[in-house]
Write a protein that holds these residues in place. Sequence first.
Motif, short mmCIF file in Angstrom:
data_model
loop_
_atom_site.label_atom_id
_atom_site.label_comp_id
_atom_site.label_asym_id
_atom_site.label_seq_id
_atom_site.Cartn_x
_atom_site.Cartn_y
_atom_site.Cartn_z
N PRO A 58 -0.10 5.12 -0.49
CA PRO A 58 -0.61 5.96 -0.68
C PRO A 58 -0.56 7.29 -1.90
O PRO A 58 -1.89 7.22 -2.57
CB PRO A 58 -1.09 6.59 1.09
N ASP A 59 0.87 7.60 -1.71
CA ASP A 59 1.13 8.67 -2.78
C ASP A 59 0.96 8.38 -4.30
O ASP A 59 0.87 8.89 -5.19
CB ASP A 59 2.70 9.52 -2.48
N GLU A 107 6.42 6.44 7.26
CA GLU A 107 5.04 6.52 8.16
C GLU A 107 4.42 5.90 7.58
O GLU A 107 3.45 4.63 7.51
CB GLU A 107 5.42 6.91 9.31
N LYS A 108 3.99 6.31 5.88
CA LYS A 108 2.57 5.30 5.73
C LYS A 108 2.54 4.94 4.21
O LYS A 108 2.38 4.21 3.62
CB LYS A 108 2.31 6.68 4.81
N HIS A 109 4.73 4.74 4.04
CA HIS A 109 5.31 4.23 2.88
C HIS A 109 6.58 3.09 3.26
O HIS A 109 7.03 4.00 3.17
CB HIS A 109 6.27 5.41 1.59
N HIS A 155 1.24 -1.13 -0.08
CA HIS A 155 -0.25 -0.07 0.37
C HIS A 155 0.86 1.41 0.33
O HIS A 155 1.74 1.75 0.87
CB HIS A 155 -0.87 -0.08 0.69
#
Length: 164
Positions: free
Chosen positions: A25-26, A147-149, A23
């Motif tokens: 998000p960007d 933290e998101k990737h 996943h």
Amino acid sequence: MLSIIVAIGENYEIGRKNQLLCHLPDDLKHFKEITGGHTVLMGENTWLSLPKRPLPKRRNILLTLNEGKTYEGAEMAYSIDEALRLCQSEEEVFIMGGASIYRQFFPLCDKLYITRMQSSFPDADVFFPEIGSEWTLVSEEAHPADEKHCCPFIFQEYLKRKNG
């Protein structure tokens, strides 16, 4: 113009068990920005893997060999020729998978939008064709892991070289 949009791992991996490898998000935001307002063309497995069908604010064309099969929100094509006829008046059509669709349309495409994940995925079960010397890298933009990737990635655009 036919374009491919895909996220690939270091070894050209694109998926596992009909799901994305990770996943990012960007990358999903990038996909939405690039394909918004355009036509997207996909195979049946990709259609079935979408969390929301049809993809909003896009014309969805679904290519399947299962003649007569239909899905609400998708225009159906039962051959590559039929899919090409459906989108011949479009400025840019985005081929968005899966592996079989990528392989079939790869020689017909003029542009590639690649998200190159800087990681390998040993349990992947589907792969993208190798990007050979007939393609020219025209832009790239690096993104670090955060933290998101889970891994760093690079947005790349390639154009097919013209013969002659």
